[in-house]
Scaffold this motif. Structure first.
Motif, PDB file in Angstrom:
ATOM      1  N   ILE A   1      47.681   5.140  15.362  1.00 21.65           N
ATOM      2  CA  ILE A   1      49.011   5.834  15.417  1.00 21.65           C
ATOM      3  C   ILE A   1      49.989   4.874  16.025  1.00 21.65           C
ATOM      4  CG2 ILE A   1      49.862   7.981  16.390  1.00 21.65           C
ATOM      5  CD1 ILE A   1      48.097   8.691  14.403  1.00 21.65           C
TER       6      ILE A   1
ATOM      7  N   ALA B   1      57.690   4.099  34.165  1.00 20.30           N
ATOM      8  CA  ALA B   1      58.564   2.929  33.490  1.00 20.30           C
ATOM      9  C   ALA B   1      60.188   3.008  33.838  1.00 20.30           C
ATOM     10  CB  ALA B   1      58.145   2.706  32.139  1.00 20.30           C
TER      11      ALA B   1
ATOM     12  N   PHE C   1      53.506   0.171  36.832  1.00 22.63           N
ATOM     13  CA  PHE C   1      52.409   1.096  36.583  1.00 22.63           C
ATOM     14  C   PHE C   1      52.027   1.561  38.096  1.00 22.63           C
ATOM     15  CE2 PHE C   1      52.619  -0.746  32.699  1.00 22.63           C
ATOM     16  CZ  PHE C   1      52.215   0.083  31.811  1.00 22.63           C
TER      17      PHE C   1
HETATM   18  C1  LIG Z   1      57.170  -2.417  30.689  1.00 23.48           C
HETATM   19  C2  LIG Z   1      56.336  -1.087  30.598  1.00 23.48           C
HETATM   20  C3  LIG Z   1      56.202  -0.327  31.635  1.00 23.48           C
HETATM   21  C4  LIG Z   1      55.521   0.831  31.492  1.00 23.48           C
HETATM   22  N1  LIG Z   1      55.269   1.575  32.613  1.00 23.48           N
HETATM   23  C5  LIG Z   1      54.574   2.758  32.571  1.00 23.48           C
HETATM   24  C6  LIG Z   1      54.251   3.535  33.725  1.00 23.48           C
HETATM   25  O1  LIG Z   1      54.845   3.208  34.773  1.00 23.48           O
HETATM   26  N2  LIG Z   1      53.447   4.415  33.617  1.00 23.48           N
HETATM   27  C7  LIG Z   1      52.992   5.075  32.577  1.00 23.48           C
HETATM   28  O2  LIG Z   1      52.067   6.043  32.438  1.00 23.48           O
HETATM   29  N3  LIG Z   1      52.872   4.397  31.595  1.00 23.48           N
HETATM   30  C8  LIG Z   1      53.854   2.827  31.199  1.00 23.48           C
HETATM   31  N4  LIG Z   1      53.954   2.302  30.184  1.00 23.48           N
HETATM   32  C9  LIG Z   1      53.389   2.635  29.077  1.00 23.48           C
HETATM   33  C10 LIG Z   1      54.016   3.296  27.955  1.00 23.48           C
HETATM   34  O3  LIG Z   1      55.270   2.758  27.497  1.00 23.48           O
HETATM   35  C11 LIG Z   1      54.094   4.895  28.087  1.00 23.48           C
HETATM   36  O4  LIG Z   1      52.969   5.415  28.300  1.00 23.48           O
HETATM   37  C12 LIG Z   1      54.431   5.557  26.775  1.00 23.48           C
HETATM   38  O5  LIG Z   1      54.561   6.887  27.085  1.00 23.48           O
HETATM   39  C13 LIG Z   1      53.700   5.338  25.438  1.00 23.48           C
HETATM   40  O6  LIG Z   1      54.231   6.309  24.676  1.00 23.48           O
HETATM   41  P1  LIG Z   1      54.564   5.929  23.168  1.00 23.48           P
HETATM   42  O7  LIG Z   1      55.008   7.023  22.217  1.00 23.48           O
HETATM   43  O8  LIG Z   1      55.590   4.965  23.065  1.00 23.48           O
HETATM   44  O9  LIG Z   1      53.112   5.514  22.545  1.00 23.48           O
HETATM   45  P2  LIG Z   1      52.997   4.376  21.453  1.00 23.48           P
HETATM   46  O10 LIG Z   1      53.177   3.132  21.890  1.00 23.48           O
HETATM   47  O11 LIG Z   1      53.468   4.706  19.937  1.00 23.48           O
HETATM   48  O12 LIG Z   1      51.250   4.449  21.515  1.00 23.48           O
HETATM   49  C14 LIG Z   1      50.586   4.171  22.564  1.00 23.48           C
HETATM   50  C15 LIG Z   1      49.013   4.417  22.080  1.00 23.48           C
HETATM   51  O13 LIG Z   1      49.036   5.930  21.646  1.00 23.48           O
HETATM   52  C16 LIG Z   1      48.217   5.937  20.671  1.00 23.48           C
HETATM   53  N5  LIG Z   1      48.918   7.356  20.201  1.00 23.48           N
HETATM   54  C17 LIG Z   1      50.136   7.653  20.305  1.00 23.48           C
HETATM   55  N6  LIG Z   1      50.403   8.917  19.908  1.00 23.48           N
HETATM   56  C18 LIG Z   1      49.162   9.519  19.820  1.00 23.48           C
HETATM   57  C19 LIG Z   1      48.888  10.854  19.238  1.00 23.48           C
HETATM   58  N7  LIG Z   1      49.656  11.778  19.299  1.00 23.48           N
HETATM   59  N8  LIG Z   1      47.437  11.089  19.231  1.00 23.48           N
HETATM   60  C20 LIG Z   1      46.548   9.820  19.112  1.00 23.48           C
HETATM   61  N9  LIG Z   1      46.849   8.692  19.587  1.00 23.48           N
HETATM   62  C21 LIG Z   1      48.266   8.421  19.883  1.00 23.48           C
HETATM   63  C22 LIG Z   1      48.715   4.788  19.899  1.00 23.48           C
HETATM   64  O14 LIG Z   1      47.864   4.696  18.688  1.00 23.48           O
HETATM   65  C23 LIG Z   1      48.580   3.611  20.777  1.00 23.48           C
HETATM   66  O15 LIG Z   1      47.241   3.232  21.006  1.00 23.48           O
HETATM   67  C24 LIG Z   1      55.022   1.367  30.354  1.00 23.48           C
HETATM   68  C25 LIG Z   1      54.989   0.319  29.166  1.00 23.48           C
HETATM   69  C26 LIG Z   1      55.947  -0.603  29.107  1.00 23.48           C
HETATM   70  C27 LIG Z   1      56.091  -1.579  28.141  1.00 23.48           C
END
Ligand SMILES: Cc1cc2nc3c(=O)[nH]c(=O)nc-3n(C[C@H](O)[C@H](O)[C@H](O)COP(=O)(O)OP(=O)(O)OC[C@H]3O[C@@H](n4cnc5c(N)ncnc54)[C@H](O)[C@@H]3O)c2cc1C
Length: 328
Positions: A25, A99, A241
């Protein structure tokens, strides 16, 4: 960057049906695209299924005794939502501490609870670096190597990576449920690491869902969670994180406490006595020292010292104490 085919789904069920042959996804993409660029794993997909165009899947509403949050709700919207702030403040605070504003504006709650581990041995482009998750029967280098960012409670399947998600910790303490295309999970069961699958793409997940299962909705009881908070400690104040975090919910004079950054899963303690907040903090980390010093050595560190991950013990005690005092 790894080449991939991009498909678009118009419903969660259609997305699930497209997850054959290792497809994954794509929601906000803040973790998924980062992984595809970093070539972090030997199990990267050839196909991504975008769910961002699924209609009406980013809601936050109160219905039938629950706060219901669509999987595509943005972290920034959850952090600012009046109902979440009033009735499940720990989740609003956890979402706000993820983040940076840009990442919270793109990142979804579904992606936050399905992101991959952030371990330094897992997140690198060298497939031959030992990693219990990536390689079946693989050694976790954190045990003998640098483990400053790793678990203090040992690890399932020999993996010492910690759960990286801020919102996961709040959801466990709040007694949330997670609705997928297959079933409704309790948050505690949802975040069980699938250690039997280590060595496959599914084994790299921080949750127990099948590789063709898609998160649709989060549900949080809309009463009883008002006295809750989330405290996070990280080396940097922004874009970092959690090294240690605690979500605390006070109900009937006792606390439900979930710890982040200290174990593969949010480490959960129910009904903790809070008469003495300092003692409550000490009681939840007591087991860590026990595992470290008396474990059989197969999946725990020989000794927790302050220069490796031992510092997490004192910080966790303190944030639990402070969280309880702030709610009393
Ligand atoms: C620089 C940086 C700092 C960050 N800091 C933090 C932090 O402090 N705390 C924290 O918690 N996170 C952090 N993150 C992680 C991340 O960006 C977040 O967790 C964000 O919420 C991910 O959501 P997204 O929609 O972008 O997911 P995506 O990047 O689109 O997907 C993430 C993963 O989840 C899966 N996925 C997405 N949606 C679904 C769904 N509905 N059902 C099943 N699988 C799914 C995807 O296949 C993938 O494996 C950070 C990331 C970066 C790059």
């Amino acid at each position: 960057m790894k080449n991939f085919e991009l498909k678009h789904a118009s419903s969660f069920e259609e997305a699930a049906s497209m997850l054959a042959d290792g497809a994954m996804i794509l929601a906000g993409g803040t973790d998924m695209i980062y992984s595809m660029k970093g070539m972090h794993t030997p199990n990267l997909p050839d196909t991504l299924v975008a769910i961002s165009e699924i209609p009406d899947a980013d809601y936050i509403k109160e219905e039938n005794g629950y706060i219901k949050i669509g999987a595509l709700a943005k972290l920034s919207d959850i952090a600012a939502d009046k109902t979440v702030l009033a009735k499940a403040p720990a989740l609003a605070q956890a979402a706000k501490l993820v983040a940076s504003p840009e990442l919270r504006n793109m990142g979804t709650i579904g992606g936050n609870i399905c992101q991959r581990p952030r371990c330094i041995y897992y997140r690198n482009e060298f497939d031959n670096w030992p990693c219990a998750r990536k390689h079946k029967g693989g050694l976790c280098y954190a045990i003998t190597g640098v483990h400053r960012y790793h678990s203090i409670f040992g690890g399932v399947g020999g993996c010492m990576a910690v759960c990286p998600s801020d919102t996961a910790v709040a959801l466990v303490a709040l007694g949330a449920s997670i609705v997928t295309t297959k079933k409704t999970w309790s948050a505690v069961d949802f975040f069980k690491v699938p250690s039997k699958e280590f060595g496959t793409a599914r084994g790299e997940q921080i949750n127990a869902i099948d590789s063709d299962e898609v998160v649709k909705e989060i549900q949080i009881p809309s009463s009883g969670n008002e006295k809750s908070t989330y405290v996070k400690w990280a080396f940097r104040k922004a874009i970092d994180f959690p090294q240690c975090s605690a979500a605390v919910v006070i109900k009937g004079g006792k606390a439900n406490i979930a710890l982040g950054g200290v174990y593969n899963e949010p480490k959960y303690f129910e009904g903790v006595d809070i008469a003495d907040p300092k003692a409550a903090g000490e009681s939840v980390v007591a087991k860590a020292t026990e595992i470290s010093n008396e474990g059989d050595g197969s999946n725990s560190f020989d000794k927790l010292d302050h220069y490796s991950n031992g510092y997490k013990i004192d910080i966790t005690k303190t944030i639990v104490k402070r969280a309880i005092i702030s709610l009393k």
